[in-house]
Write a protein that holds these residues in place. Sequence first.
Motif, PDB file in Angstrom:
ATOM      1  N   LEU A 127       0.821  -1.199   0.000  1.00  0.00           N
ATOM      2  CA  LEU A 127       0.000   0.000   0.000  1.00  0.00           C
ATOM      3  C   LEU A 127       0.860   1.255   0.000  1.00  0.00           C
ATOM      4  O   LEU A 127       0.681   2.155  -0.828  1.00  0.00           O
ATOM      5  N   PHE A 128       1.802   1.342   0.950  1.00  0.00           N
ATOM      6  CA  PHE A 128       2.738   2.464   1.029  1.00  0.00           C
ATOM      7  C   PHE A 128       4.135   1.921   1.298  1.00  0.00           C
ATOM      8  O   PHE A 128       4.305   1.028   2.131  1.00  0.00           O
ATOM      9  N   GLU A 129       5.126   2.485   0.622  1.00  0.00           N
ATOM     10  CA  GLU A 129       6.522   2.065   0.799  1.00  0.00           C
ATOM     11  C   GLU A 129       7.294   3.148   1.545  1.00  0.00           C
ATOM     12  O   GLU A 129       7.096   4.341   1.314  1.00  0.00           O
ATOM     13  N   ASP A 130       8.176   2.722   2.437  1.00  0.00           N
ATOM     14  CA  ASP A 130       9.054   3.630   3.179  1.00  0.00           C
ATOM     15  C   ASP A 130       8.277   4.720   3.925  1.00  0.00           C
ATOM     16  O   ASP A 130       8.553   5.911   3.816  1.00  0.00           O
ATOM     17  N   VAL A 131       7.307   4.278   4.686  1.00  0.00           N
ATOM     18  CA  VAL A 131       6.501   5.194   5.501  1.00  0.00           C
ATOM     19  C   VAL A 131       7.403   5.839   6.554  1.00  0.00           C
ATOM     20  O   VAL A 131       8.147   5.147   7.258  1.00  0.00           O
ATOM     21  N   PRO A 132       7.352   7.167   6.690  1.00  0.00           N
ATOM     22  CA  PRO A 132       8.209   7.849   7.669  1.00  0.00           C
ATOM     23  C   PRO A 132       7.501   8.050   9.003  1.00  0.00           C
ATOM     24  O   PRO A 132       6.310   7.780   9.150  1.00  0.00           O
ATOM     25  N   VAL A 133       8.246   8.545   9.966  1.00  0.00           N
ATOM     26  CA  VAL A 133       7.658   9.050  11.204  1.00  0.00           C
ATOM     27  C   VAL A 133       6.955  10.363  10.866  1.00  0.00           C
ATOM     28  O   VAL A 133       7.472  11.170  10.089  1.00  0.00           O
ATOM     29  N   LEU A 134       5.785  10.576  11.437  1.00  0.00           N
ATOM     30  CA  LEU A 134       4.970  11.742  11.094  1.00  0.00           C
ATOM     31  C   LEU A 134       5.740  13.052  11.112  1.00  0.00           C
ATOM     32  O   LEU A 134       5.649  13.849  10.181  1.00  0.00           O
ATOM     33  N   ASP A 135       6.488  13.287  12.198  1.00  0.00           N
ATOM     34  CA  ASP A 135       7.163  14.569  12.345  1.00  0.00           C
ATOM     35  C   ASP A 135       8.663  14.488  12.069  1.00  0.00           C
ATOM     36  O   ASP A 135       9.412  15.392  12.420  1.00  0.00           O
TER      37      ASP A 135
ATOM     38  N   THR B  17      -0.468   9.343  -2.076  1.00  0.00           N
ATOM     39  CA  THR B  17       0.755   9.110  -1.317  1.00  0.00           C
ATOM     40  C   THR B  17       0.432   8.965   0.167  1.00  0.00           C
ATOM     41  O   THR B  17      -0.649   9.368   0.621  1.00  0.00           O
ATOM     42  N   TRP B  18       1.392   8.409   0.921  1.00  0.00           N
ATOM     43  CA  TRP B  18       1.175   8.314   2.362  1.00  0.00           C
ATOM     44  C   TRP B  18       1.010   9.696   2.971  1.00  0.00           C
ATOM     45  O   TRP B  18       0.166   9.888   3.853  1.00  0.00           O
ATOM     46  N   TYR B  19       1.763  10.693   2.503  1.00  0.00           N
ATOM     47  CA  TYR B  19       1.665  12.052   3.049  1.00  0.00           C
ATOM     48  C   TYR B  19       0.264  12.622   2.857  1.00  0.00           C
ATOM     49  O   TYR B  19      -0.305  13.233   3.774  1.00  0.00           O
ATOM     50  N   ASP B  20      -0.294  12.446   1.650  1.00  0.00           N
ATOM     51  CA  ASP B  20      -1.639  12.954   1.395  1.00  0.00           C
ATOM     52  C   ASP B  20      -2.666  12.212   2.252  1.00  0.00           C
ATOM     53  O   ASP B  20      -3.588  12.823   2.791  1.00  0.00           O
ATOM     54  N   TRP B  21      -2.492  10.889   2.365  1.00  0.00           N
ATOM     55  CA  TRP B  21      -3.399  10.106   3.203  1.00  0.00           C
ATOM     56  C   TRP B  21      -3.306  10.572   4.660  1.00  0.00           C
ATOM     57  O   TRP B  21      -4.327  10.763   5.326  1.00  0.00           O
ATOM     58  N   ALA B  22      -2.088  10.739   5.168  1.00  0.00           N
ATOM     59  CA  ALA B  22      -1.884  11.138   6.564  1.00  0.00           C
ATOM     60  C   ALA B  22      -2.466  12.515   6.843  1.00  0.00           C
ATOM     61  O   ALA B  22      -3.076  12.746   7.898  1.00  0.00           O
ATOM     62  N   GLU B  23      -2.288  13.442   5.915  1.00  0.00           N
ATOM     63  CA  GLU B  23      -2.842  14.783   6.095  1.00  0.00           C
ATOM     64  C   GLU B  23      -4.368  14.727   6.189  1.00  0.00           C
ATOM     65  O   GLU B  23      -4.988  15.440   6.978  1.00  0.00           O
ATOM     66  N   GLN B  24      -4.966  13.833   5.415  1.00  0.00           N
ATOM     67  CA  GLN B  24      -6.416  13.701   5.369  1.00  0.00           C
ATOM     68  C   GLN B  24      -6.977  13.051   6.637  1.00  0.00           C
ATOM     69  O   GLN B  24      -8.087  13.362   7.063  1.00  0.00           O
TER      70      GLN B  24
ATOM     71  N   LEU C  49     -10.602  -0.600  -0.123  1.00  0.00           N
ATOM     72  CA  LEU C  49      -9.980   0.533   0.554  1.00  0.00           C
ATOM     73  C   LEU C  49     -10.919   1.744   0.556  1.00  0.00           C
ATOM     74  O   LEU C  49     -11.500   2.073  -0.481  1.00  0.00           O
ATOM     75  N   PRO C  50     -11.044   2.432   1.697  1.00  0.00           N
ATOM     76  CA  PRO C  50     -11.935   3.591   1.787  1.00  0.00           C
ATOM     77  C   PRO C  50     -11.256   4.894   1.358  1.00  0.00           C
ATOM     78  O   PRO C  50     -11.596   5.972   1.846  1.00  0.00           O
ATOM     79  N   PHE C  51     -10.280   4.800   0.469  1.00  0.00           N
ATOM     80  CA  PHE C  51      -9.583   5.981  -0.045  1.00  0.00           C
ATOM     81  C   PHE C  51      -8.941   5.596  -1.372  1.00  0.00           C
ATOM     82  O   PHE C  51      -8.862   4.418  -1.730  1.00  0.00           O
ATOM     83  N   ASP C  52      -8.467   6.574  -2.101  1.00  0.00           N
ATOM     84  CA  ASP C  52      -7.854   6.364  -3.407  1.00  0.00           C
ATOM     85  C   ASP C  52      -6.490   5.701  -3.242  1.00  0.00           C
ATOM     86  O   ASP C  52      -5.593   6.258  -2.589  1.00  0.00           O
ATOM     87  N   ILE C  53      -6.312   4.537  -3.838  1.00  0.00           N
ATOM     88  CA  ILE C  53      -5.069   3.784  -3.667  1.00  0.00           C
ATOM     89  C   ILE C  53      -3.870   4.495  -4.300  1.00  0.00           C
ATOM     90  O   ILE C  53      -2.722   4.200  -3.982  1.00  0.00           O
ATOM     91  N   SER C  54      -4.118   5.441  -5.184  1.00  0.00           N
ATOM     92  CA  SER C  54      -3.016   6.130  -5.854  1.00  0.00           C
ATOM     93  C   SER C  54      -2.429   7.267  -5.019  1.00  0.00           C
ATOM     94  O   SER C  54      -1.393   7.826  -5.363  1.00  0.00           O
TER      95      SER C  54
END
Length: 214
Positions: free
Chosen positions: A160-168, A192-199, A185-190
């Motif tokens: 789903l996501f590669e190389d997920v970072p620590v939030l901060d 990024t992790w950053y966009d998903w996390a912000e949402q 999935l309840p979100f667009d698979i395309s």
Amino acid sequence: MYNEHQLGTLENYTSSSYNLADTMALLLSGPNGRYLEIGAHKPIKANNTALLELNGWTGISLELSSRMEKMWADAGRNPTIVIGDAIKFDYAGIKDKHFDFIQYDIDPAENTFKAFYQTMKANLTASFITYEHDIYRDGQGRILKSQVYDMLHNRGYIRLFEDVPVLDSPRHKHEDWYVKEELQLPFDISMTWYDWAEQHLNEFVSHTRKLVRG
């Protein structure tokens, strides 16, 4: 408000998960799920299953350090904390082989892989998997994460996501996230992790960490 020593209630809990893995698990499986936490560490602070427990989840938490046993007992967490070596744990003895969420997070990277390999031998499965490779600090992690990808891909998972970072701390790219191919999935698979996390940063509870984009 957040208390790193006592679980409390959902109304006063604040998450400090490193990367919102607890939020993703809830989004994918909802309340009353089941987890396997390999590398539990502290019971509340920077933990991915405390929020799940507050939402009716049950599971098994494995932790090597005996220093954590009393901390877990005092925190009022699920009594299924197991103090011992996750590499030697009897995964084959688990009757229900499927979990909603499995976390792989022990040190160093080679030990995380050894525990992962044991769960694969025991035919454990999960809807959602977080695999900590720690490539930012361990060169071997890059090789092992490639092997993990191959093994999970062959078992019907997508990354789903590669190389997920620590939030901060975006330089701390430490995990890959996987889901079963058939999972809706309840979100667009395309995205990024950053966009998903912000949402979804404060989707279920407020969070102590701020999102810093890399």
